[in-house]
Every structure is written in structure tokens, then in C-alpha cells.
Design an enzyme around this catalytic site. Structure first.
Site, PDB file in Angstrom:
ATOM      1  N   CYS A 135      47.279 -57.718 -46.448  1.00  0.00           N
ATOM      2  CA  CYS A 135      48.534 -57.860 -47.201  1.00  0.00           C
ATOM      3  C   CYS A 135      48.279 -58.305 -48.641  1.00  0.00           C
ATOM      4  O   CYS A 135      48.914 -57.837 -49.573  1.00  0.00           O
ATOM      5  CB  CYS A 135      49.459 -58.846 -46.506  1.00  0.00           C
TER       6      CYS A 135
ATOM      7  N   HIS B 130      51.740 -64.357 -45.594  1.00  0.00           N
ATOM      8  CA  HIS B 130      51.968 -62.984 -46.006  1.00  0.00           C
ATOM      9  C   HIS B 130      52.057 -62.950 -47.528  1.00  0.00           C
ATOM     10  O   HIS B 130      52.497 -63.918 -48.147  1.00  0.00           O
ATOM     11  CB  HIS B 130      53.274 -62.478 -45.371  1.00  0.00           C
TER      12      HIS B 130
ATOM     13  N   ASN C  70      57.956 -55.028 -48.880  1.00  0.00           N
ATOM     14  CA  ASN C  70      56.968 -55.389 -47.867  1.00  0.00           C
ATOM     15  C   ASN C  70      55.898 -54.296 -47.815  1.00  0.00           C
ATOM     16  O   ASN C  70      56.027 -53.272 -48.498  1.00  0.00           O
ATOM     17  CB  ASN C  70      57.664 -55.563 -46.512  1.00  0.00           C
TER      18      ASN C  70
END
Ligand SMILES: *[C@@H]1O[C@H](CO)[C@@H](O)[C@H](O)[C@H]1NC(C)=O
Ligand SMILES: *[C@@H]1O[C@H](CO)[C@@H](O)[C@H](O)[C@H]1NC(C)=O
Ligand SMILES: *[C@@H]1O[C@H](CO)[C@@H](O)[C@H](O)[C@H]1NC(C)=O
Ligand SMILES: *[C@@H]1O[C@H](CO)[C@@H](O)[C@H](O)[C@H]1NC(C)=O
Ligand SMILES: *[C@@H]1O[C@H](CO)[C@@H](O)[C@H](O)[C@H]1NC(C)=O
Length: 312
Positions: free
Chosen positions: A110, A257, A277
Site C-alpha cells: 500500500c 494503510h 484507495n
């Protein structure tokens, strides 16, 4: 004494959005029944079940860099009046990368997405160059994940941004995302898949800084200079997000994240950040989500980084 307890309860309420009753239902009901129950509470967001997405495998451990990154406020001449709702995709409509979302897959990469996508957007906004920079190329940035087995084991957004300034990043066409390759040894491949010259395809950042934890400053940074990278703590409920303004309500935390914030706004009195995202376009609102600003449990606003591209 009573007042004191009441005051304590109020303080706790104001910093915690977790709800014990909802959490109890989550733990005790079958998932489909729970989804129906949750969505009927008419909160600011709705949930769903994703078949092929186990959020815990799509997160990453976020490592801190050794070096201190400076806090810098955006440069503003005089007063600046910020709109209530702001979306980078509209202000910089000539920059297509802002509207794109990607899928990191089952890999804790991520942090490479949060950084490379922010860098791409800012390269267009400030240098008028449309290029999708390669998150794969951050595997050459050994300092950012050296304590892990691979890029998929997590890494440091700070170090990754610094690598953008020192090593530069090639385009996605040169080095497309490839999880298999990331999990091997000696992954930093200095060749292009599209026949270009690796070194001449590099694009560089100029500097990296932390955006201070302040609503006006963060909004000014977004409005003036474009998307920023943010890290936050992820709970199980976030993995079920379908649409609306996410506010943590149930489930335990399973990691960190790193994402790209592209705007902000207000809906029915709730203020939010608009975020891209990296779990593909089928997740959330076509790959994007809204998250309530300043949630104590997520600590998002304390972990915002960004950079400018190098002047050309
Ligand atoms: C949520 O809204 C629906 C439809 O407006 C209503 O039937 C339901 O009673 C509401 N639920 C709660 C908990 O207020
Ligand atoms: C705001 O209110 C409208 C109308 O009641 C509703 O459709 C929408 O889902 C609400 N949004 C949020 C984030 O609560
Ligand atoms: C998600 O993946 C984790 C780690 O592989 C595993 O422990 C967990 O049981 C999985 N959850 C589901 C619902 O598949
Ligand atoms: C940005 O680049 C495009 C195409 O390369 C060009 O048409 C446009 O004039 C440029 N804009 C600025 C502000 O330089
Ligand atoms: C990577 O290197 C380690 C240790 O040198 C070795 O055990 C492993 O088999 C190698 N993996 C691959 C995919 O080459």
C-alpha cells in the site's frame, strides 16, 4: 463525583467513535444479518461483503524512517478562502491520474501506491507532465523496506518519498506492477518492459515534508498543491465500506494503510476527506472513500506526507 464521571464519559465519547453494541452484533451475528442490521442504523456510511477481498491481506506494515522529515505549511500569499467541498479531479481535470485507482492485490505494498500515485498527480499539477509513475520502481528503494523480506512486507512512505527525490521513479509503462516479481530476490530491475531507456524514463521529486496536523493547513495544502499521502490505522469495519462517510464503529485493528487524499467536503454536517484507495475500482465508491475528519482512532491527520516534483 457524579459530574466528574459524567465529564470523563463525555471526553471518552468525543474521542472514540467505536460502538460496543454494534461490535457485539458484529461478533455474534452471521455476516449477512449483520450487514442488514448495520445498514438499517442509518449511520453516515453503509457496508457490504466483498467476496475476493480479505482486507487484512491488502494492508501493510508502515515503518518509520530514521530521519526527521520537516513539517511545512503551504505557502500562502495573504488570506485564502477555501471552498466547503473540494475535489482535485475537478480543479485539475487535465490530470487524468488523479481519477485513477489501482489494485495492490495480496501484497502489503500500500505504501508504494500511496506515494507513487501522489507523485504522479503532483508531476502533472506542477510540471504539466502526464505520467503514471511506477510503484514497482520503489523496490529499488532498499532503505524503505530493508527490515522486511520484500516490498510486500510493508515499508516506509517517508523513505519512499525520499527515493523519489534521489533515485527518481520511472513510468508504469516501463515497470508495470508485478507481485510475483516483488516477492523474488534482487527485484530492482533497471530495464524497461516497453523498450524505453530506464534512466531516461526517470522523473524526480524535489523535497518531501510532513503536513502539520491542522484542518485548515491540510485543506489549504490540498487546495493549493494537490493530493497528499496519508497513513492511518485500519479496523475490520473499514474492509466492509461500501459508500458514505466512514466512521470507525466495530471490529479490531489489523494494521496500517497508506492512501492518497484528493479532496475534502461536508455532508449533512459531517466533515470528511475524499480518498483514493488501492483495492481496485470494485471496492467502495468506485475505488474511492470518504472518511470523517479527525478520528482519534485512525490518527490519519498526524501522518500526512507530500512532496513537489523537481523543477524542470
Ligand atoms: C432508518 O431509515 C429507514 C427508512 O427511512 C427507517 O425505516 C428506519 O426505521 C430507520 N432506522 C433507524 C434505526 O432509525
Ligand atoms: C445525507 O442525507 C441524505 C438525505 O437524507 C442521505 O441520502 C445521505 O445518505 C446522507 N449522507 C450521509 C453521509 O449521511
Ligand atoms: C484473512 O487473511 C488472514 C491472514 O492470511 C487470515 O488470518 C484470516 O483468517 C483471513 N480472513 C478471512 C475472513 O478469510
Ligand atoms: C500543458 O501541456 C499541454 C500539452 O502538452 C499544453 O497544451 C498546455 O498548454 C500546457 N499547459 C501549461 C499551463 O503549460
Ligand atoms: C532468495 O534468497 C534466499 C536466500 O539467499 C534463498 O533462500 C531463496 O531461495 C531465494 N528466493 C528466490 C525466489 O530466488
Amino acid at each position: 463525583m457524579w459530574y466528574f464521571i459524567k465529564l470523563l464519559a463525555l471526553v471518552r465519547l468525543s474521542i472514540s467513535t467505536f460502538n460496543e453494541e454494534i461490535d457485539y452484533m458484529y461478533k455474534s451475528k452471521p455476516i449477512n444479518e449483520f450487514i442488514e442490521y448495520f445498514n438499517n442504523l442509518n449511520l453516515s456510511w453503509k457496508i457490504t461483503h466483498y467476496d475476493n477481498l480479505n482486507a487484512s491481506t491488502h494492508l501493510c506494515s508502515l515503518l518509520k524512517s530514521e530521519e526527521n522529515i520537516p513539517y511545512i505549511k503551504p505557502d500562502v500569499d495573504g488570506e485564502i478562502s477555501l471552498p466547503v467541498n473540494f475535489d482535485s479531479r475537478e480543479k485539475w481535470a487535465h490530470c487524468p491520474t488523479i481519477a485513477e485507482v489501482y489494485d495492490q492485490g495480496r501484497c502489503g505494498s500500500c505504501w508504494t501506491f500511496g506515494v507513487a500515485t501522489t507523485a504522479s498527480d503532483r508531476t502533472c499539477i506542477h510540471n504539466n507532465i502526464t505520467v503514471r509513475l511506477s510503484e514497482q520502481d520503489l523496490d529499488c528503494c532498499k532503505d524503505s523496506y530493508s527490515t522486511r523480506k520484500s516490498v510486500c512486507g510493508g515499508g516506509s512512505p517517508e523513505e519512499a518519498f525520499k527515493c523519489w527525490t534521489t533515485l527518481g521513479l520511472v513510468s508504469l509503462d516501463c515497470r508495470p506492477y508485478n507481485i510475483q516479481e516483488l516477492k523474488g530476490n534482487d527485484t530492482c530491475k533497471k530495464t524497461c518492459k516497453n523498450g524505453k531507456q530506464y534512466q531516461s524514463d526517470k522523473h524526480y521529486g524535489k523535497n518531501v515534508w510532513r503536513v502539520p496536523k491542522d484542518d485548515d493547513i491540510i485543506r489549504t495544502e490540498l487546495f493549493r498543491n494537490g493530493p497528499v499521502e496519508a497513513s492511518f490505522k485500519v479496523y475490520e469495519d473499514f474492509g466492509h465500506y461500501k459508500h458514505g462517510i466512514y466512521e470507525h464503529k466495530y471490529g479490531k485493528s489489523f494494521g496500517g494503510h497508506s492512501v492518497r487524499v484528493i479532496g475534502y467536503g461536508e455532508e449533512n454536517g459531517t466533515q470528511y476527506w475524499l480518498v483514493a484507495n488501492s483495492w481496485g475500482p470494485k471496492w467502495g465508491e468506485n475505488g474511492f472513500f470518504k472518511v470523517k475528519r479527525f478520528q482519534h482512532e485512525l490518527n490519519l491527520e498526524a501522518n500526512i506526507l507530500t512532496a513537489f516534483p523537481k523543477n524542470i
